[in-house]
Design an enzyme around this catalytic site. Structure first.
Site, PDB file in Angstrom:
ATOM      1  N   ASP A  40      30.241  33.094  30.087  1.00 48.32           N
ATOM      2  CA  ASP A  40      31.296  33.671  31.722  1.00 48.32           C
ATOM      3  C   ASP A  40      31.733  35.329  30.293  1.00 48.32           C
ATOM      4  O   ASP A  40      31.156  35.980  30.518  1.00 48.32           O
ATOM      5  CB  ASP A  40      32.577  33.013  31.715  1.00 48.32           C
ATOM      6  CG  ASP A  40      33.253  32.973  32.451  1.00 48.32           C
ATOM      7  OD1 ASP A  40      33.860  34.241  32.765  1.00 48.32           O
ATOM      8  OD2 ASP A  40      33.620  31.789  33.438  1.00 48.32           O
ATOM      9  N   HIS A  57      38.561  34.296  33.037  1.00 49.75           N
ATOM     10  CA  HIS A  57      38.088  33.725  33.787  1.00 49.75           C
ATOM     11  C   HIS A  57      37.385  32.810  33.343  1.00 49.75           C
ATOM     12  O   HIS A  57      37.774  31.665  32.965  1.00 49.75           O
ATOM     13  CB  HIS A  57      36.751  34.471  34.961  1.00 49.75           C
ATOM     14  CG  HIS A  57      36.223  33.427  35.507  1.00 49.75           C
ATOM     15  ND1 HIS A  57      34.853  32.417  35.478  1.00 49.75           N
ATOM     16  CD2 HIS A  57      35.929  33.573  36.766  1.00 49.75           C
ATOM     17  CE1 HIS A  57      34.271  31.849  36.329  1.00 49.75           C
ATOM     18  NE2 HIS A  57      35.419  32.570  37.256  1.00 49.75           N
ATOM     19  N   SER A  93      34.258  28.835  41.105  1.00 44.03           N
ATOM     20  CA  SER A  93      34.476  29.229  39.971  1.00 44.03           C
ATOM     21  C   SER A  93      35.430  27.352  39.108  1.00 44.03           C
ATOM     22  O   SER A  93      34.960  27.207  37.778  1.00 44.03           O
ATOM     23  CB  SER A  93      34.832  30.259  39.810  1.00 44.03           C
ATOM     24  OG  SER A  93      34.769  31.289  39.415  1.00 44.03           O
TER      25      SER A  93
END
Ligand SMILES: *[C@@H]1O[C@H](CO)[C@@H](O)[C@H](O)[C@H]1NC(C)=O
Ligand SMILES: *[C@@H]1O[C@H](CO)[C@@H](O)[C@H](O)[C@H]1NC(C)=O
Ligand SMILES: *[C@@H]1O[C@H](CO)[C@@H](O)[C@H](O)[C@H]1NC(C)=O
Ligand SMILES: *[C@@H]1O[C@H](CO)[C@@H](O)[C@H](O)[C@H]1NC(C)=O
Ligand SMILES: *[C@@H]1O[C@H](CO)[C@@H](O)[C@H](O)[C@H]1NC(C)=O
Length: 872
Positions: free
Chosen positions: A212, A250, A422
């Site tokens: 990520d 994220h 996600s």
């Protein structure tokens, strides 16, 4: 000049030895001073790696990740070229000269020692391609950066959460807000892990890698479970995946869902005693080499790679991982986790509102990934979550007013706005971590079997559910249903391992001699896609199954070759012998691409466990524009072996997008593929109202509109109705078709078509200079420099002579249709600023057809891009 001192040849040896003895830590790249290339070495062909590198004037930097025989090599840039990118490039020149020497026609010169040596070296270079890093498009994503304040524990603390918290000694302040763990409003809609925690199943001993944008290991909520040894930053080439950019949140949020520590900060992860590693790739330029390495990083000890990213979810992209990355994935499946196989978890994508589908994403439609879509806290389908026949399960995420509560960047920081698919993927990864902590021996296919077996149907009234041949239900939106941790892990405890994988890949079916012989070429043959669609069939027999040691089927993949003036109009459906329909491609209104499908691979898991014997039918239809041609298709079955002792190791082929294709993948890899790509952050496509928008459970994913006027809503049996009519039309009345198309298409449309195509290709070439192209156009013709294109055509023209026996299959791979070099010459000219389209396609096609007819294996050698097949 000083840099040149480091280019001592023995440094190579040192690096080689270092690779073998040290734990792997990639070198820093210095793109300013060096050009980088990836070289796949074929040791069996005779020339050593050093010999190849020496011939090309490059130094070997390091092995690409964990992939054997794949090397990152580099050459110092000439000082003048750093200032002004001149076309002078010694590596390219050397490579060209090597090819010229190897390809020199014997009819003029007696084969010399030079030629022999050049051919030996070329045969030892399976693949050679420049690596150019690209900046990722940073789009405006204000909604991501405006991090809302952490939620305070709800006033009306739900009984269930508090009692579980008390029972398990959980004092994390936000635990009671983590509705995906305990959902007081909709108790049937949660991951259902607490029962496992009570059994002491908390993920101990399992490492999940978050591939990520970084992982904030300084946050007290994550620090204790952070695994530094298996973390790395491929963006900045440092050891720790520190989030640096403002929106590098994220990865940390995803990590919290899996491994947030049970303490007094934020909430807990689903597997709160498992370890989380961070591999940072989404925060800047990335090459295929680094992405490949990232997907195998620490793969002996890391069990799960949680990947919440992919091609843009814009409803018009069609992108697949390049050859190198696919190699990494196959390597992970075969050699990761002590040979049990890395578990790759991919988010299905956030582009459903643009008509995007996960079957247009080569990561999510890979048989090697578990594709996870989202449902919200009411169990409804959020309008962003993508549907497709490759969707395996759904897990909980944002929608209908609530998001996922997890850790965030900053010590003690929490987030209550995490969402999109996600956030669904890490919830699935957390469940797999729990399962692997009690059954570390489960293979990657056992995990998929357990998903299919234990996922639970939600919203049973939703018309998107359709029956499968095994008596279950499948939905494009929900896959096999919601992932229930308790059901999954308890089933895993008693699961008997599946037998090794087997596969049956029949030859491609060419429709009316449909063909695509090299990646830049036109697709030829085929039949026009008429009103009502075109269908074609393939019959599977018991003999075929036995011959390929295939007992039952799991994944079905289908490659298609279709040309069309508007790709988004094309619909592709697959009907099994039992009448089960898989929609592989539904219309995508935003997809105006006019290059069609050049061997694109679709995947369906809807036929899992189905008896495959009988007639399979593909139907290709469009919006009645008669602007397309169906050239061919190839059906591929994957399942388990009849006789496990005869299991084979799959070798990734690279020529599957060519039509006609070989019977079976050869053990020759001639990759081809673009080099770098932009990996957009998954949150980029996530709409601002992903949390607030109310979900639905009353619409079929693919509109349900009949795909042609004559199509019955019931699946017809193969032997009756329009189906056989169409088949007959294709197969018996071919001449009628040809005549019709000659009159209607070639008389009026074809001229226009080719003219438009020429204009388009001219445009594509002239845009080559543009560095900052969108991901959709990165593959194929638009790349940083046509010159790189030449490089991956690793094989010069070689005449078909007696050397086949003498030099073995490697040389076969080195043959390629002559037209290719002519085409490359054109590239050369365009590189010098005069875009020019190859003007003699007819001659080329004839040549190729001739070659195919006479020496069929040649088609394998026209090194061509897997990714080109998928080219937008
Ligand atoms: C959730 O797990 C519990 C065990 O803790 C089990 O009894 C229950 O059936 C599960 N819920 C669902 C919906 O499967
Ligand atoms: C991976 O696991 C092996 C065996 O369990 C161990 O010897 C090795 O040190 C581990 N690697 C890392 C980087 O921790
Ligand atoms: C698993 O097997 C054990 C013993 O064979 C049995 O007690 C248990 O109920 C089984 N669990 C499930 C979920 O079938
Ligand atoms: C297809 O090719 C074969 C062999 O080249 C030829 O015999 C046949 O006539 C062709 N069929 C059509 C419909 O063009
Ligand atoms: C078919 O192509 C023509 C010209 O290429 C175009 O004008 C027309 O809109 C297309 N029709 C459809 C349905 O796409």
């Amino acid at each position: 000049m000083r840099l040149c001192l480091f280019h001592l040849p023995w440094l190579l040896l040192f690096l080689l030895v270092a690779e073998l003895t040290c734990s792997y830590s990639p070198e820093k790249r210095s793109y300013l001073t060096h050009d980088y290339f990836v070289l796949e070495h074929n040791p069996a062909a005779g020339a050593s790696l050093d010999e190849c590198a020496g011939e090309l004037g490059v130094e070997v930097e390091e092995q690409v990740g964990e992939i054997r025989n794949l090397w990152l090599v580099r050459s110092a840039k000439a000082m003048s070229r750093i200032r002004a990118r001149s076309t002078e490039d010694s590596v390219h020149t050397r490579y060209e000269s090597l090819r010229t020497r190897a390809a020199t026609s014997n009819s003029f010169w007696v084969r010399s020692h030079h030629q022999r040596s050049a051919r030996r070296i070329l045969s030892s270079i399976n693949y050679f391609e420049e690596q150019v890093p690209r900046r990722r498009n940073k789009r405006d994503d204000a909604h991501i950066q405006r991090a809302p304040p952490p939620t305070t524990p709800a006033d009306q603390t739900p009984d269930a959460s508090t009692s579980v918290a008390a029972h398990l000694g959980i004092s994390d302040p936000l635990f009671t807000s983590q509705w995906h763990i305990i959902n007081p409003d909709y108790p049937e809609h949660m991951m259902n892990v607490t029962g496992l925690w009570e059994m002491g199943i908390t993920g101990r001993g399992v490492i999940t890698s978050l591939v990520d944008d970084g992982l904030d290991y300084n946050n007290r909520d994550l620090a204790e479970n952070f695994d530094a040894a298996h973390s790395y930053d491929f963006n900045d080439h440092t050891d720790l995946p520190t989030p640096v950019l403002a929106d590098d949140r994220h990865g940390t949020r995803c990590a919290g869902q899996i491994g947030a520590v049970k303490n007094d900060v934020c909430g807990v992860g689903l597997a709160y005693e498992s370890k989380i590693a961070g591999v940072r790739i989404l925060s800047g330029p990335i090459t295929d080499v680094d992405e490949a390495a990232a997907l195998n990083y620490g793969f002996h000890n890391v069990s799960i790679y949680s990947c919440s990213w992919g091609p843009p979810d814009d409803g018009k992209s069609m992108e697949a991982p390049s050859y190198i990355i696919q190699k990494a994935v196959v390597n992970g499946i075969q050699n990761g986790r002590g040979g049990k196989g890395s578990i790759f978890v991919f988010a299905s994508g956030n582009g459903a509102m643009f008509g995007d589908q996960c079957n247009f994403d080569g990561y999510t439609n890979s048989i090697y990934s578990v594709t996870v879509a989202a449902v919200d806290y009411k169990g409804l389908h959020p309008y962003y979550s993508e549907a497709c026949a490759a969707n395996m399960v759904v897990a909980y995420s944002s929608g209908s007013g609530k998001s996922i509560v997890t850790s965030d960047v900053g010590d003690g920081k929490c987030s209550n706005s995490h969402g999109g698919t996600s956030a669904a993927a890490p919830n699935a990864a957390g469940v797999f971590a729990l399962a692997l902590s009690v059954r570390p021996d489960l293979s990657w296919r056992d995990i998929q079997h357990l998903c299919v077996r234990t996922a639970e149907k939600i919203n049973p009234e939703d018309p998107d559910w359709e029956r499968t041949a095994t008596g279950g239900s499948f939905s494009y939106k929900y896959g096999y249903g919601q992932l229930n941790a308790y059901a999954f892990v308890t089933a895993a405890q008693n699961w008997s391992l599946v037998k090794p994988q087997a596969w049956f890949h029949p030859s491609a079916i060419q429709i009316n001699n449909g063909s695509l012989l090299d990646e830049e070429g036109e697709m030829t043959g085929g039949v026009p896609i008429i009103r009502g669609g075109i269908s074609s069939t393939f019959t599977v027999t018991q003999e075929m199954m036995e011959q390929h040691n295939l007992e039952d089927i799991e994944h079905v993949t289908v490659r298609v070759w279709i040309s069309h003036t508007k790709r988004g109009d094309v619909e592709v459906e697959l009907f099994s012998p039992n009448g089960i329909r898989s929609v592989l491609a539904a219309p995508r209104s935003q997809d105006f691409d006019n290059t069609g499908f050049r061997g694109w691979r679709f995947m369906s898991i809807k036929h899992w466990g189905e008896n495959p014997l009988g007639q399979w039918t593909i139907k290709v239809s469009d919006q009645e524009g008669q602007n397309g041609t169906f050239h061919g298709w190839r059906l591929m079955f994957w399942g388990s072996t009849i006789d496990a002792s005869k299991a084979k190791t799959y070798v990734l082929p690279n020529d599957e997008h060519l039509l006609p294709s070989l019977e079976e993948p050869e053990s020759i890899d001639i990759p081809t593929s673009p080099i770098t790509k932009i990996l957009p952050k998954p949150t980029l496509g996530l709409p601002d109202d992903h949390e607030s928008a109310e979900g639905e459970a009353n619409r079929p994913a693919f509109s349900g509109k009949p795909t042609g006027s004559a199509i019955p809503t019931m699946t017809p049996t193969p032997d009756e109705g329009w189906f056989s009519d169409m088949s007959n039309l294709v197969y018996s009345s071919r001449w009628f078709f040809v005549a019709l198309s000659v009159v209607l298409l070639f008389g009026i449309g074809a001229g226009v078509f080719f003219w438009r195509r020429r204009v388009r290709r001219r445009a594509a070439y002239s845009s080559l200079a543009v560095e900052d192209v969108a991901m959709t156009s990165v593959t194929g013709t638009v790349r940083p420099g046509v010159r790189a294109k030449e490089l991956y055509d690793a094989f010069g023209e070689v005449s078909d002579d007696e050397d086949v026996d003498e030099e073995g299959p490697m040389l076969e791979a080195s043959r390629r249709p002559e037209i290719h070099s002519g085409f490359l010459d054109d590239d050369e000219e365009s590189a010098e600023g005069t875009p020019r389209y190859r003007d003699d396609p007819e001659a080329g096609d004839d040549e190729q057809r001739h070659l195919t007819a006479e020496v069929r294996p040649d088609s394998a050698g026209s090194g061509s891009s897997w990714d080109h097949a998928s080219q937008a």
